[in-house]
Design a protein around this motif. Structure first.
Motif: not given
Lengths: 103, 316, 105
Positions: C5-16, C48-53
């Motif tokens: 989840l942390l790296f999914a958030v980082v991914g969003c920031l990188l996308f923007v 990141g989202l697929a592996q959030r668990n």
């Protein structure tokens, strides 16, 4: 045991942070590229530690790949910088003589 | 577990900072170096996410190919040294709406992340269930070449298409380097055989652990690039037909196997479980050679003759 | 918070960040860098989202592996186009941002 390895990896990551600052600030281009090369070798160390921490031996393969290839962009950069320096020197002398002629 | 979270957070911050530097640093060569650093940090992130396959690909492509491609282009663009963007007051006002929209988009994305639905399908379990019939024992390879083999088939076609585009656009050969470097050929002599060995290892590893055709091809391509940097391997020109033939050969092999299976089994890339392992190894071996040459051609293939040296023109 | 989840958030920031770079930056090479950052952001969100668990998921990993190789191909093509554009005498976007040839990238 795992805890101490994680702390070591964390220490190396802090090292990477320091190298990143040098790569961003370094007064000359060579400083930046050297810092980027330091990234390669420190990265190899972190990857090996992560392989132990996460019990994924495949990460050692990643470390091997990085160790083999990290130097390539450094070489490309050095050759470019070297070639530019030689070219710049030639151009520099050429423009100087032109200036001399004009004067 | 707290130390692991600290590690991840620090890694995330470094990654974001290097990305920001790549976009905002005033000079182009700094931006490229920061981007190379970003790639290395991304390799560590993929390792933390338990994705050694992606980490391998990112390490091989980022360190071996993307960096050299960008540095090569940088030499062509020249060091103009202009700032990243005009930072005057008027441009800031002009750009304000865009920045506002981007911030709203970011907020929306993060809000969407904060309340995620439950996962509807359990993909890892489905993959694990089908694994005995896949012919390989590494799940990522099974997905790439068996369950979703057509994705990989089309990906190889996309790579060929990109190379065709580069060939159509045409790139002039730059001037040869002004001095012979003595150190790099020695390094290449030791490193390239090791890279070839590592590539063969990665190809073999793909059936049962992280590795496979893409990573092996990226490794081989990096070896060819290193040979070029050592001034052993000159740039390729479109007239060299063996390049096109080898690049097409892997794709055609893949396509033939797919067509054959379509006629025999009635399904595109539905391998019979007994021969699946052998067929996948055959396809992967072909792809490794083709992809390696394709990737190396992104860097090496040039369409025109070299330009004359500028100082020779200047001299009377 | 799991590292997925942390790296999914980082991914969003990188996308923007990458999207902003493509829209706001002037130089073509820098836009290509921004495009790559945007792509990396999307890859991070996918995995990141697929592996959030916390369990590794081979399907998005295989997709992203394909995506990384394709993004290298796209980068190489974009660099060739940008270099040709410059060799043909077009500017790479240092002064004039609205010249018609610029729209092709």
């Amino acid at each position: 045991m795992i805890g101490s390895e994680l702390l070591l990896a964390l220490l190396l990551l802090v090292n990477l942070g320091a190298a990143l600052v040098r790569a961003a600030q370094g007064p000359t281009a060579a400083d930046r590229m050297l810092a980027a090369l330091l990234f390669g070798s420190t990265g190899v160390g972190i990857l090996v530690l992560l392989a132990v921490i996460q019990q994924t031996p495949a990460l050692i393969d990643v470390a091997l790949t990085l160790a083999l290839l990290a130097a390539i962009s450094g070489i490309a950069f050095a050759q470019r910088a070297w070639s530019q320096a030689v070219l710049g020197r030639r151009r520099g002398t050429a423009s100087k003589t032109e200036d001399g002629d004009a004067a | 577990m707290n130390a692991a979270l600290t590690f991840d957070t620090l890694l995330a911050l470094l990654l974001l900072w290097s990305a920001w530097q790549a976009l905002s640093t005033p000079k182009l060569d700094r931006a490229v170096i920061m981007f190379i650093v970003f790639g290395l940090l991304l390799t560590l992130v993929w390792s933390r996410l338990d994705a050694p396959d992606i980490a391998l690909a990112e390490a091989a492509l980022g360190a071996g190919l993307t960096g050299t491609l960008l540095l090569d282009a940088l030499a062509a663009f020249g060091q103009t040294g202009q700032p990243a963007g005009n930072t005057g007051f008027v441009t800031t006002i002009k750009r304000f709406p865009t920045i506002l929209v981007l911030l709203v988009l970011l907020a929306a994305l993060l809000a969407a992340l904060s309340k995620l639905p439950l996962q509807a399908v359990n993909l890892p379990a489905m993959v694990a269930q089908q694994m005995p019939d896949s012919g390989v024992s590494h799940p990522v390879t099974a997905v790439l070449l068996n369950f979703r083999g057509y994705d990989t088939l089309l990906e190889v076609a996309v790579l060929m298409l990109a190379l065709l585009g580069i060939l159509t656009v045409g790139l002039p050969v730059e001037r040869p380097l002004l001095s012979r470097n003595l150190l790099v050929p020695i390094l290449a002599r030791y490193a390239v055989p090791l890279m070839t060995l590592a590539a063969i290892y990665l190809l073999w590893a793909g059936s049962h652990r992280p590795g496979g055709a893409f990573q092996a091809a990226a490794m081989l391509a990096a070896g060819v690039v290193l040979l070029n940097l050592a001034q052993v391997q000159p740039r390729w020109i479109p007239g060299q037909h063996w390049i096109r033939q080898l690049i097409s050969a892997g794709f055609l092999l893949f396509l033939c196997i797919a067509a054959l299976l379509l006629m025999l089994n009635g399904g595109l890339l539905h391998y019979p479980p007994d021969q699946a392992g052998l067929l996948i190894l055959l396809i992967e071996s072909g792809l490794t050679v083709s992809l390696a040459i394709n990737l190396a051609a992104f860097y090496l293939l040039r369409s025109d003759r070299p330009e004359p040296l500028p100082n020779q023109e200047d001299e009377p | 918070m799991s590292s997925g989840l942390l790296f999914a958030v980082v991914g969003c920031l990188l996308f923007v960040m990458g999207l902003g770079g493509i829209i706001l930056l002037d130089h073509l090479l820098r836009r290509i860098l921004a495009f790559n950052l945007l792509g990396s952001g999307i890859f991070l969100v996918l995995v990141g989202l697929a592996q959030r668990n916390g369990r590794p998921d081979p399907v998005p990993q295989a997709m992203v592996l394909t995506g990384i190789v394709v993004s290298v191909a796209a980068t190489a093509l974009a660099l060739a186009l940008a270099r040709r554009h410059q060799a043909a005498g077009g500017n790479t976007g240092q002064t004039d941002r609205t010249s018609p040839e610029e729209r092709h990238d």
